[in-house]
Each structure stands twice: as C-alpha cells, then as structure tokens.
Design a protein around this motif. Structure first.
Motif, short mmCIF file in Angstrom:
data_model
loop_
_atom_site.label_atom_id
_atom_site.label_comp_id
_atom_site.label_asym_id
_atom_site.label_seq_id
_atom_site.Cartn_x
_atom_site.Cartn_y
_atom_site.Cartn_z
N ASP A 193 0.82 -1.20 0.00
CA ASP A 193 0.00 0.00 0.00
C ASP A 193 0.86 1.26 0.00
O ASP A 193 0.51 2.28 0.57
N TYR A 194 2.02 1.17 -0.60
CA TYR A 194 2.89 2.34 -0.72
C TYR A 194 3.12 2.60 -2.21
O TYR A 194 3.54 1.75 -2.96
N THR A 195 2.79 3.80 -2.67
CA THR A 195 2.98 4.17 -4.07
C THR A 195 3.53 5.58 -4.15
O THR A 195 3.35 6.40 -3.26
N ASN A 196 4.18 5.85 -5.28
CA ASN A 196 4.68 7.18 -5.61
C ASN A 196 5.39 7.84 -4.42
O ASN A 196 6.37 7.28 -3.92
N ARG A 197 4.91 8.98 -3.94
CA ARG A 197 5.66 9.68 -2.89
C ARG A 197 5.66 8.94 -1.55
O ARG A 197 6.40 9.32 -0.65
N ASN A 198 4.81 7.95 -1.40
CA ASN A 198 4.89 7.12 -0.19
C ASN A 198 6.13 6.23 -0.22
O ASN A 198 6.57 5.73 0.81
N ILE A 199 6.66 6.00 -1.42
CA ILE A 199 7.91 5.25 -1.56
C ILE A 199 9.09 6.18 -1.34
O ILE A 199 10.00 5.90 -0.56
N LEU A 200 9.08 7.31 -2.06
CA LEU A 200 10.18 8.28 -1.97
C LEU A 200 9.66 9.64 -2.42
O LEU A 200 9.12 9.77 -3.52
N ASN A 201 9.81 10.64 -1.58
CA ASN A 201 9.35 11.98 -1.92
C ASN A 201 10.32 12.64 -2.90
O ASN A 201 11.54 12.41 -2.85
N TYR A 202 9.78 13.45 -3.80
CA TYR A 202 10.62 14.16 -4.77
C TYR A 202 9.90 15.45 -5.16
O TYR A 202 8.68 15.59 -5.00
N LYS A 203 10.66 16.40 -5.67
CA LYS A 203 10.09 17.68 -6.07
C LYS A 203 10.61 18.05 -7.46
O LYS A 203 11.81 18.05 -7.71
N LEU A 204 9.68 18.35 -8.35
CA LEU A 204 10.06 18.75 -9.70
C LEU A 204 10.63 20.15 -9.70
O LEU A 204 10.10 21.05 -9.04
N PHE A 205 11.70 20.35 -10.45
CA PHE A 205 12.23 21.69 -10.66
C PHE A 205 11.29 22.45 -11.59
O PHE A 205 10.67 21.87 -12.48
N SER A 206 11.22 23.76 -11.39
CA SER A 206 10.46 24.60 -12.31
C SER A 206 11.17 24.63 -13.66
O SER A 206 12.35 24.31 -13.77
N GLU A 207 10.43 25.02 -14.66
CA GLU A 207 11.04 25.20 -15.97
C GLU A 207 11.85 26.50 -15.96
O GLU A 207 11.44 27.49 -15.33
N PRO A 208 12.99 26.56 -16.64
CA PRO A 208 13.79 27.80 -16.64
C PRO A 208 13.06 28.91 -17.37
O PRO A 208 12.36 28.69 -18.37
N GLU A 209 13.21 30.14 -16.87
CA GLU A 209 12.57 31.29 -17.50
C GLU A 209 13.28 31.68 -18.79
O GLU A 209 12.67 32.16 -19.74
N LYS A 210 14.59 31.48 -18.81
CA LYS A 210 15.39 31.77 -20.00
C LYS A 210 16.22 30.55 -20.37
O LYS A 210 16.61 29.77 -19.52
N GLN A 211 16.50 30.40 -21.65
CA GLN A 211 17.34 29.31 -22.11
C GLN A 211 18.82 29.67 -21.91
O GLN A 211 19.18 30.83 -21.79
#
Length: 376
Positions: A54-72
């Motif tokens: 009964d452990y899925t996704n963030r219950n297995i391991l928490n993670y945080k997506l980086f934002s997209e860069p404003e400039k290339q």
C-alpha cells in the motif's frame, strides 16, 4: 549527496495533491523534466506496508520537480555563481534557476566543495519498470553507490523512461519505441551539458571541479543509450564521461560496428567502456529467440568485433559469479542482475569507477588483451 530524476514521463497532479508528479502511464512525451529526491524525510516502509503493497509514488520516496527555466542557456547560472563569489553583483539567486540550470548549478557547487571523490553516476534502467518500480530502484542504487564507502559516487542522475510495467513479451515492443523517444531526451541533456561547460568555463574566474561523471546502462536501458548515440554527430561529441558500464545489454552484438553508427561513438564520449556480460543470461536468451529475430545480444554473447577499440573497450565475463547479495529465484534463474545480486560484480564495478587500471582490478582473470573473467 543528491539524487535527481530525469524523466520524459507525463506530468500529472493527483487528486488531493498540491504538487506535480510523474505519471505511471506507459508512454513518453517529447520533453523531459527534472526532479530532486528528498531523503531527509525518507522512512523505510514497514514490513506490514510492504506486505500489503500500500505504498505508491511519494509514499515510496518523496521528490520535487524543478520549475522550468525562464530563460534558455546558462548565463543566469554564471551570474549566480559570480555573485556568490563576490565577482559580480546580481539580484539572481539559485531559486531563480530551473530545469537543467538548477541541476548543473547544484552538481557543480557540491562537486567543487570537496577535494574528495564526489562523482556523478547517470543510470539508465531496463525493461518492465513502472514509475513506482523506478523509485524503489533509486533507493537500492543510493544504498549501493552512495551509502557504500567502497564507491566513489556521491550523486545519482536516474534516467526514468516509461517502460511497460508488464513482463509479457509482447510489451517488449512498446518498450523499444519508448526507449527510442527517451534516447532523444538523453541526447538533449548531453547537448545542454556541453553548452553549460562552454557558458560557465569561458569565464576564467570559474574552474572545473575535476570530478568524474559515469554512465551505467542496464538491459534495455542500452537501447535508450543507443538511440542517443544514433543522433549524436561525431564532430559534436566531447569526452565528458569517465567510465561507461554496459550491464547485460539488450542490444545487438554488432552494436560497435561502424555500420550501426551508435556504440562506436562511445570512445569519443568516454575514457573507458566496460561490457559486463553473462553467457547464462536467461532474460537475454528469451529476448534473442522471441523478440529479436535470433540476433545475439551484446550482454550475453559479447561484441562481434571491437579490434579497433580494444584499447578503450573491455569485456568482463560474469558467467561464474555467485549471487550472494540477492539470491531469490528471479536472480538465480535470470542471471541478468549481477550488479544487484553479486558482491563480486559490485567490487569489480567499484574498482572500475575508481579508474583502477583494467589489468590491476582484483578478482579478475585475464583471458586476452581486453577480455577478463570475474573469478571467485
């Protein structure tokens, strides 16, 4: 220490959540996103939770997506680094950086802050992984390569690609298509990294960290690597990788031939290439006789001809190793996961990553100029 995920999985927001997540869906998208894993609050699932599954996704391991860069580009990374060194005043901080900007900035800062080995391992997984499986694999890789003092690795970049979660052979062909798409993402990462090097180190006030980056691909993860190499033009390749380790590779044994125009580029990309094979690999045997028109597999049969590359490319035969770390039915019958199941293979890999001369790595017998067998 840091572990990142690079993935071309679909981005979703699950009901009741306030943050974006990677999807478990079995198809890829054109662009990739980067996330950073949170081990500070990580708790091992209880035996009861594992039993109930009964452990899925963030219950297995928490993670945080980086934002997209404003400039290339990476001029803003340069500006932040110069500001931190007192070389140039700027209102920009690391919090203004997104995507590969934030990834490369953090890795450079961490790898530059020590005189000890602080290597990066880029890992590409194989066949039949959903995203939950990938998170579990990340935990295993951290224990094996970061927590282990025998390893020089301090950071992992896990390449997440949407392989089918089913082990039914027909899904293999879907994975082949996904691996091709994911190879394009890996190619873009390579070009972004070379651009980062040019943008940052054209400034004489900043110096390279002199740490090492390694690339490891297991099973069909080698197809992802092959797809990347197909697209790379030889004149644009920089040698930015130290060690490339091809583990039980599920690609044709002819992959180093010039006619394939893929793995023959690896010596331009890396200082050393090591092919880990097992002639009793049942999984690759099934792959050969059911899905690849009787084409021998690199990770079971070895390469057809690497005479021109023998100074850089080595073959390491793992057929006679013992599965003394993980010895369940899956590992003993499959002979496909030596890097996880055998301490003998792991010791060989650690010495490889440290850059020990291939003739001086312990636990091997030398069969030929560039062919070795791991012995007990």
């Amino acid at each position: 220490m840091a572990v990142y995920i690079l993935s071309n999985r679909k981005i979703v927001r699950h009901k009741g959540e306030k943050v974006d997540s990677f999807s478990n869906d079995e198809y890829s998208i054109p662009n990739f996103r980067i996330a950073k894993c949170d081990f500070d609050s990580y708790k091992e699932p209880t035996a009861a939770a594992k039993k109930k599954k009964d452990y899925t996704n963030r219950n297995i391991l928490n993670y945080k997506l980086f934002s997209e860069p404003e400039k290339q580009g990476y001029q803003e990374v340069l500006e932040v680094l110069q500001n931190e060194k007192g070389l140039k005043k700027s209102a920009l901080t690391a919090n203004n950086l997104g995507g590969t900007q934030r990834l490369f900035y953090e890795l450079y800062k961490n790898m530059s802050s020590t005189k000890d080995r602080s290597d990066v391992l880029i890992f590409i997984h194989g066949y039949a992984y959903d995203f939950d499986d990938e998170l579990k694999a990340i935990i295993d890789l951290k224990k094996l390569f970061i927590d282990n003092p025998a390893s020089p690795v301090e950071h992992i970049l896990f390449v997440s690609w949407p392989a089918s979660s089913s082990i039914v052979p027909l899904t293999y062909f879907d994975d082949k298509a996904s691996s091709i798409n994911s190879g394009s993402s890996l190619m873009r990462l390579f070009y972004f990294y070379t651009q980062f090097l040019k943008d940052i180190f054209s400034n004489r006030d900043l110096i390279p960290c002199n740490q090492r980056i390694h690339l490891m691909a297991h099973s069909m993860g080698n197809r992802v690597l092959q797809s990347m190499l197909y697209s790379l033009k030889k004149e644009n390749i920089l040698r930015v990788i130290d060690q490339v380790l091809l583990l039980n590779a599920d690609v044709t044994y002819k992959v180093f031939e010039d006619s394939e125009d893929s793995f023959n580029k690896l010596p331009l990309l890396a200082n050393r290439v090591s092919i880990y094979l097992n002639r009793k690999d049942t999984i690759l045997g099934i792959s050969q006789f059911t899905k690849n028109i009787l084409t021998p597999r690199l990770g079971k049969n070895g390469p057809s001809d690497i005479a021109k590359l023998k100074d850089i490319v080595s073959i390491i035969d793992c057929t006679f190793v013992e599965d003394d770390v993980l010895n369940s039915f899956k590992y003993e019958i499959g002979n496909h996961w030596g890097y996880l199941s055998s301490s003998m293979v792991q010791k060989d890999i650690f010495q490889n990553l440290y850059g020990v001369d291939r003739n001086l790595i312990t636990g091997r017998s030398k069969d030929n100029e560039n062919i070795f067998t791991i012995i007990s």
